[in-house]
Design a protein around this motif. Structure first.
Motif, PDB file in Angstrom:
ATOM      1  N   VAL A   1      -4.471  42.362   4.911  1.00  0.00           N
ATOM      2  CA  VAL A   1      -5.061  41.162   5.429  1.00  0.00           C
ATOM      3  C   VAL A   1      -5.923  41.173   6.499  1.00  0.00           C
ATOM      4  CG1 VAL A   1      -4.116  38.744   5.560  1.00  0.00           C
ATOM      5  CG2 VAL A   1      -2.689  40.422   4.506  1.00  0.00           C
ATOM      6  N   CYS A   2      -7.136  40.569   6.317  1.00  0.00           N
ATOM      7  CA  CYS A   2      -7.847  40.470   7.807  1.00  0.00           C
ATOM      8  C   CYS A   2      -8.417  39.031   7.795  1.00  0.00           C
ATOM      9  CB  CYS A   2      -9.293  41.273   7.444  1.00  0.00           C
ATOM     10  SG  CYS A   2     -10.175  40.914   6.116  1.00  0.00           S
ATOM     11  N   THR A   3      -8.543  38.742   9.082  1.00  0.00           N
ATOM     12  CA  THR A   3      -9.078  37.251   9.470  1.00  0.00           C
ATOM     13  C   THR A   3      -9.753  37.430  10.841  1.00  0.00           C
ATOM     14  OG1 THR A   3      -8.349  35.130   9.747  1.00  0.00           O
ATOM     15  CG2 THR A   3      -6.890  36.612  10.356  1.00  0.00           C
ATOM     16  N   VAL A   4     -10.290  36.456  11.335  1.00  0.00           N
ATOM     17  CA  VAL A   4     -10.932  36.209  12.599  1.00  0.00           C
ATOM     18  C   VAL A   4      -9.900  35.810  13.532  1.00  0.00           C
ATOM     19  CG1 VAL A   4     -12.739  35.082  14.101  1.00  0.00           C
ATOM     20  CG2 VAL A   4     -13.170  35.962  11.761  1.00  0.00           C
ATOM     21  N   HIS A   5      -9.198  34.847  13.253  1.00  0.00           N
ATOM     22  CA  HIS A   5      -8.121  34.130  13.983  1.00  0.00           C
ATOM     23  C   HIS A   5      -6.923  34.571  13.608  1.00  0.00           C
ATOM     24  CE1 HIS A   5     -11.376  31.772  15.828  1.00  0.00           C
ATOM     25  NE2 HIS A   5     -11.731  31.404  14.592  1.00  0.00           N
ATOM     26  N   ILE A   6      -6.097  35.088  14.598  1.00  0.00           N
ATOM     27  CA  ILE A   6      -4.582  35.339  14.262  1.00  0.00           C
ATOM     28  C   ILE A   6      -3.743  34.368  14.996  1.00  0.00           C
ATOM     29  CG2 ILE A   6      -2.483  37.082  14.635  1.00  0.00           C
ATOM     30  CD1 ILE A   6      -4.717  39.537  14.422  1.00  0.00           C
ATOM     31  N   PHE A   7      -3.055  33.789  14.063  1.00  0.00           N
ATOM     32  CA  PHE A   7      -1.643  33.120  14.544  1.00  0.00           C
ATOM     33  C   PHE A   7      -0.383  33.637  13.780  1.00  0.00           C
ATOM     34  CE2 PHE A   7      -5.523  30.291  13.938  1.00  0.00           C
ATOM     35  CZ  PHE A   7      -5.699  29.965  15.147  1.00  0.00           C
ATOM     36  N   GLU A   8       0.447  33.577  14.806  1.00  0.00           N
ATOM     37  CA  GLU A   8       1.940  34.203  14.374  1.00  0.00           C
ATOM     38  C   GLU A   8       2.366  33.585  12.957  1.00  0.00           C
ATOM     39  OE1 GLU A   8       5.005  36.603  14.289  1.00  0.00           O
ATOM     40  OE2 GLU A   8       3.433  36.642  15.875  1.00  0.00           O
ATOM     41  N   HIS A   9       2.233  32.330  12.721  1.00  0.00           N
ATOM     42  CA  HIS A   9       2.194  31.948  11.386  1.00  0.00           C
ATOM     43  C   HIS A   9       1.906  32.510  10.262  1.00  0.00           C
ATOM     44  CE1 HIS A   9      -0.606  28.790  12.511  1.00  0.00           C
ATOM     45  NE2 HIS A   9      -0.927  28.942  11.032  1.00  0.00           N
ATOM     46  N   ASP A  10       0.461  32.626  10.460  1.00  0.00           N
ATOM     47  CA  ASP A  10      -0.307  33.656   9.544  1.00  0.00           C
ATOM     48  C   ASP A  10       0.250  34.789   9.412  1.00  0.00           C
ATOM     49  OD1 ASP A  10      -2.037  31.327   9.197  1.00  0.00           O
ATOM     50  OD2 ASP A  10      -3.412  32.069  10.520  1.00  0.00           O
ATOM     51  N   VAL A  11       0.847  35.630  10.363  1.00  0.00           N
ATOM     52  CA  VAL A  11       1.291  36.951  10.223  1.00  0.00           C
ATOM     53  C   VAL A  11       2.323  36.801   9.309  1.00  0.00           C
ATOM     54  CG1 VAL A  11       2.140  38.837  11.330  1.00  0.00           C
ATOM     55  CG2 VAL A  11       0.176  37.707  12.208  1.00  0.00           C
ATOM     56  N   VAL A  12       3.352  35.842   9.706  1.00  0.00           N
ATOM     57  CA  VAL A  12       4.720  35.798   8.918  1.00  0.00           C
ATOM     58  C   VAL A  12       4.293  35.461   7.181  1.00  0.00           C
ATOM     59  CG1 VAL A  12       6.700  34.181   8.686  1.00  0.00           C
ATOM     60  CG2 VAL A  12       5.869  35.084  10.929  1.00  0.00           C
ATOM     61  N   ARG A  13       3.458  34.384   7.184  1.00  0.00           N
ATOM     62  CA  ARG A  13       2.993  33.938   5.815  1.00  0.00           C
ATOM     63  C   ARG A  13       2.573  35.002   5.042  1.00  0.00           C
ATOM     64  NH1 ARG A  13      -0.841  28.895   4.236  1.00  0.00           N
ATOM     65  NH2 ARG A  13      -0.489  28.925   1.942  1.00  0.00           N
ATOM     66  N   ALA A  14       1.509  35.847   5.687  1.00  0.00           N
ATOM     67  CA  ALA A  14       0.710  37.015   4.915  1.00  0.00           C
ATOM     68  C   ALA A  14       2.029  38.031   4.526  1.00  0.00           C
ATOM     69  CB  ALA A  14      -0.088  37.551   5.825  1.00  0.00           C
ATOM     70  N   HIS A  15       3.159  38.233   5.322  1.00  0.00           N
ATOM     71  CA  HIS A  15       4.265  39.222   5.166  1.00  0.00           C
ATOM     72  C   HIS A  15       4.798  38.892   3.799  1.00  0.00           C
ATOM     73  CE1 HIS A  15       7.168  41.977   5.487  1.00  0.00           C
ATOM     74  NE2 HIS A  15       8.227  40.990   5.866  1.00  0.00           N
ATOM     75  N   ARG A  16       5.325  37.598   3.945  1.00  0.00           N
ATOM     76  CA  ARG A  16       6.009  37.150   3.014  1.00  0.00           C
ATOM     77  C   ARG A  16       5.366  36.874   1.565  1.00  0.00           C
ATOM     78  NH1 ARG A  16       8.367  31.927   6.091  1.00  0.00           N
ATOM     79  NH2 ARG A  16       9.964  32.939   7.391  1.00  0.00           N
ATOM     80  N   ALA A  17       3.975  36.990   1.765  1.00  0.00           N
ATOM     81  CA  ALA A  17       3.137  36.885   0.332  1.00  0.00           C
ATOM     82  C   ALA A  17       2.926  38.397  -0.213  1.00  0.00           C
ATOM     83  CB  ALA A  17       1.722  36.024   0.788  1.00  0.00           C
ATOM     84  N   GLY A  18       3.258  39.407   0.516  1.00  0.00           N
ATOM     85  CA  GLY A  18       2.968  40.730   0.210  1.00  0.00           C
ATOM     86  C   GLY A  18       2.271  41.439   1.027  1.00  0.00           C
ATOM     87  N   GLY A  19       1.700  40.865   1.945  1.00  0.00           N
ATOM     88  CA  GLY A  19       0.544  41.583   3.036  1.00  0.00           C
ATOM     89  C   GLY A  19       1.299  42.964   3.569  1.00  0.00           C
ATOM     90  N   ASP A  20       0.800  44.090   3.596  1.00  0.00           N
ATOM     91  CA  ASP A  20       1.168  45.264   4.188  1.00  0.00           C
ATOM     92  C   ASP A  20       0.679  45.385   5.710  1.00  0.00           C
ATOM     93  OD1 ASP A  20       2.832  46.379   1.923  1.00  0.00           O
ATOM     94  OD2 ASP A  20       0.631  46.258   0.929  1.00  0.00           O
ATOM     95  N   VAL A  21      -0.710  44.933   5.920  1.00  0.00           N
ATOM     96  CA  VAL A  21      -1.145  45.422   7.179  1.00  0.00           C
ATOM     97  C   VAL A  21      -1.851  43.887   7.522  1.00  0.00           C
ATOM     98  CG1 VAL A  21      -2.738  46.570   8.562  1.00  0.00           C
ATOM     99  CG2 VAL A  21      -1.414  47.604   6.769  1.00  0.00           C
ATOM    100  N   PHE A  22      -1.811  43.578   8.798  1.00  0.00           N
ATOM    101  CA  PHE A  22      -2.614  42.625   9.185  1.00  0.00           C
ATOM    102  C   PHE A  22      -3.424  42.862  10.195  1.00  0.00           C
ATOM    103  CE2 PHE A  22      -2.547  37.759   8.989  1.00  0.00           C
ATOM    104  CZ  PHE A  22      -3.028  37.289  10.156  1.00  0.00           C
ATOM    105  N   LEU A  23      -4.784  42.542  10.029  1.00  0.00           N
ATOM    106  CA  LEU A  23      -5.930  43.166  10.938  1.00  0.00           C
ATOM    107  C   LEU A  23      -6.779  41.987  11.420  1.00  0.00           C
ATOM    108  CD1 LEU A  23      -7.353  46.166   9.068  1.00  0.00           C
ATOM    109  CD2 LEU A  23      -5.572  46.200  10.980  1.00  0.00           C
ATOM    110  N   GLN A  24      -7.241  42.106  12.642  1.00  0.00           N
ATOM    111  CA  GLN A  24      -8.060  41.003  13.186  1.00  0.00           C
ATOM    112  C   GLN A  24      -9.506  41.417  13.158  1.00  0.00           C
ATOM    113  OE1 GLN A  24      -7.329  39.657  17.206  1.00  0.00           O
ATOM    114  NE2 GLN A  24      -8.405  37.921  16.935  1.00  0.00           N
ATOM    115  N   LYS A  25     -10.576  40.506  12.503  1.00  0.00           N
ATOM    116  CA  LYS A  25     -11.830  40.832  12.630  1.00  0.00           C
ATOM    117  C   LYS A  25     -12.550  40.675  14.302  1.00  0.00           C
ATOM    118  CE  LYS A  25     -13.058  39.224   8.053  1.00  0.00           C
ATOM    119  NZ  LYS A  25     -13.755  38.421   7.521  1.00  0.00           N
ATOM    120  N   PRO A  26     -13.247  41.384  14.637  1.00  0.00           N
ATOM    121  CA  PRO A  26     -13.876  42.404  14.167  1.00  0.00           C
ATOM    122  C   PRO A  26     -12.970  43.828  14.305  1.00  0.00           C
ATOM    123  CG  PRO A  26     -14.721  42.175  16.353  1.00  0.00           C
ATOM    124  CD  PRO A  26     -13.840  41.351  16.081  1.00  0.00           C
TER     125      PRO A  26
END
Length: 132
Positions: free
Chosen positions: A77-102
């Motif tokens: 998962v990648c995005t420009v802005h990281i919010f804690e709720h997005d990390v949690v939601r990505a994990h629940r949706a099946g994401g393995d790695v969360f990266l911030q752009k750039p």
């Protein structure tokens, strides 16, 4: 490898990094196209931007995780802005790695290599580069 990303500059950057690392890259510019391509091509890894024009990237994660053909495909998962709720939601949706752009090229390749090697994934959290 499949890149689900709508920004042309990001597509170019990710594609260059991944090809330099020896990977073949397909790209989709929308959530629906990304899911269709993942099901048709069954890539080894899918890199998903959260900000897509037709649906949030979370929907791509959920659809791929829920489909038998792609349920075990590693998802970055990648995005420009990281919010804690997005990390949690990505994990629940099946994401393995969360990266911030750039994303630092070496970080992206290290995560891809680790996922493809079958090494266990650490807890889903922003990469160290994201904190800097």
């Amino acid at each position: 490898m499949l890149l689900v990303e709508d920004d042309e500059a990001s597509i170019d950057i990710f594609t260059t990094i991944l090809r330099h690392g020896g990977y073949q890259v397909l790209s989709a510019k929308s959530a629906s196209e990304g899911v269709d391509m993942a099901l048709a091509h069954r890539p080894d890894i899918v890199v998903v931007d959260l900000g897509l024009p037709d649906a949030p990237g979370f929907e791509v994660l959920s659809e791929l995780t829920d489909h038998p053909a792609t349920q075990n495909t590693p998802l970055i998962v990648c995005t420009v802005h990281i919010f804690e709720h997005d990390v949690v939601r990505a994990h629940r949706a099946g994401g393995d790695v969360f990266l911030q752009k750039p994303i630092a090229p070496q970080d992206l390749l290290a995560h891809v290599d680790r996922l493809l090697s079958g090494a266990p994934a650490p807890a889903l959290e922003p990469s160290p580069a994201a904190a800097s």
